[in-house]
Design an enzyme around this catalytic site. Sequence first.
Site, PDB file in Angstrom:
ATOM      1  N   LYS A 136       0.887  -1.238   0.021  1.00 20.39           N
ATOM      2  CA  LYS A 136      -0.100  -0.065   0.051  1.00 20.39           C
ATOM      3  C   LYS A 136       0.835   1.214  -0.049  1.00 20.39           C
ATOM      4  CE  LYS A 136      -3.582   2.415   2.725  1.00 20.39           C
ATOM      5  NZ  LYS A 136      -4.351   2.555   3.752  1.00 20.39           N
ATOM      6  N   HIS A 273     -11.778 -29.689 -33.442  1.00 19.23           N
ATOM      7  CA  HIS A 273     -12.574 -28.675 -32.739  1.00 19.23           C
ATOM      8  C   HIS A 273     -13.457 -28.955 -31.864  1.00 19.23           C
ATOM      9  CE1 HIS A 273     -10.818 -26.887 -36.222  1.00 19.23           C
ATOM     10  NE2 HIS A 273     -11.508 -27.793 -37.089  1.00 19.23           N
TER      11      HIS A 273
END
Length: 510
Positions: A136, A273
């Site tokens: 932070k 596929h």
Amino acid sequence: MNKRALISVSNKENIVPFAKGLTDLGYEVISTGGTLQLLQEAGVDAINVDQITGFPEILDGRVKTLHPNVHGGLLAKRDNRAHENQLKENKIDPIDLVIVNLYPFKETLAKTGVSDEEIVENIDIGGPTMLRAAAKNFQHVTVIVDPTDYDDVLQALQEDRLSLAKRHQLAAKVFRHTAHYDAMIARYFTEQTEEAYPETYTVTYEKVQTLRYGENPHQDAAFYKEAQATPLSLASANQLHGKELSYNNIQDANAALEIVAEYDAPAVVAVKHMNPCGIGLADQISTAFERAYAADPVSIFGGIIACNREVDKQTAEQLSELFLEIVMAPSFTEDALHTLTQKKNIRLLTVSMSKDGKIHNQLKSVKGGALVQNSDQGNVTAEQLTCPTKRQPTEQERADLLFAWKAVKHVKSNAIVLAKDKQTIGIGAGQMNRVGAAAIAIEQAASKANGAVLASDAFFPMPDTVEAAAKAGITAIIQPGGSKRDQDSIEACNAHDIAMVFTNMRHFKH
């Protein structure tokens, strides 16, 4: 005042040379527990954190760094006069560098026979708190959570060029790391409390590789795996040969693994596929391959092959005659590997076929959100089938019906599968209507359809599919049942002496 570095690491890889490098630059090193002992034994001048907190480590180490003298030193803004004054008033010195990595929660979860108590004790509290505080305040504090960053940071400090941008980047890595860590803990507790779909759904993955591109060359992509990958998964596969997998390779290979896992007998699945183009069962894997190949010798070109038994020399020789993208199996014999590695472009992967028995969630992204469901583990046994037609299926038809039912489960809806003698002979996938899917499967099967069985992933809303099947010579059908017009299909089957069984379970696959 000397700069100060706080070091507390579970993974102690390369921490000693890094700490020595810091002391050479004049840093005062503060440390804890096992890390402190390691550093001092290696000759690093380090002090115990309790010397700055004035408070001993308590509760079996659960509390040691949770103190204002630590977090004040991490969170104070160095360019804020009020913060500076408060540090002086409270006799708190700033901490400039934090090197922390966390208790091995993931590794503990993976241990055999681990107790819940041990898992809970490996939930780090102080570590994430220090990391988050330092991250932070990245404008003033450098924070490192990943040992691979030690060398770069040390060199930048030595050359006095550690930039704000680099500290920002390191802080971002920290927040990703703590989010990943917390997500694993959240998943563990959620599974323990058996909450299937909680108010928030948090998932986390670890990067495996950046892919060359996505589904198409203009799309970027990467492959990630679950923190605890299942054995029977592509994330746990070991690549033995060939270039790296592509986005579409991974999709197709995953589909092939899901299908081959359905069968206990030696099985070979060919996928194109994300749909199977051929499935074969036999007593030997080489014969299973012959059946999978014969199911559709055209579509298998450039396809993916999955085998649920070791690939031997005979099977490898058959495979080597084709252009295939991937061959997966639990193992390959030495002769098989020698044969297949002669082909430069084929990818060879070993994958465990062990099933963990767990129901896994499937996650599908939609714009602005995600759909979550458990995976389709549904199946039926011969005893669970109901037969509403006059003719019952023969024993051979029943075996082929169950084989086809397992196959149709993995074909895109609307789906029809024709099968005969442990082999798919026609597959109709992804059509907008069911009779259209049947027409494709029947056309592919041609004369083989005579005497074959048909599986449908969902019920027949009208009898047209039965009529098409009868014209092709189909003798038995398996479908979920449950349509308001089931009777129409039943009567059509009776008129053509077709046996039909209901599963009372559908297998839509969108």
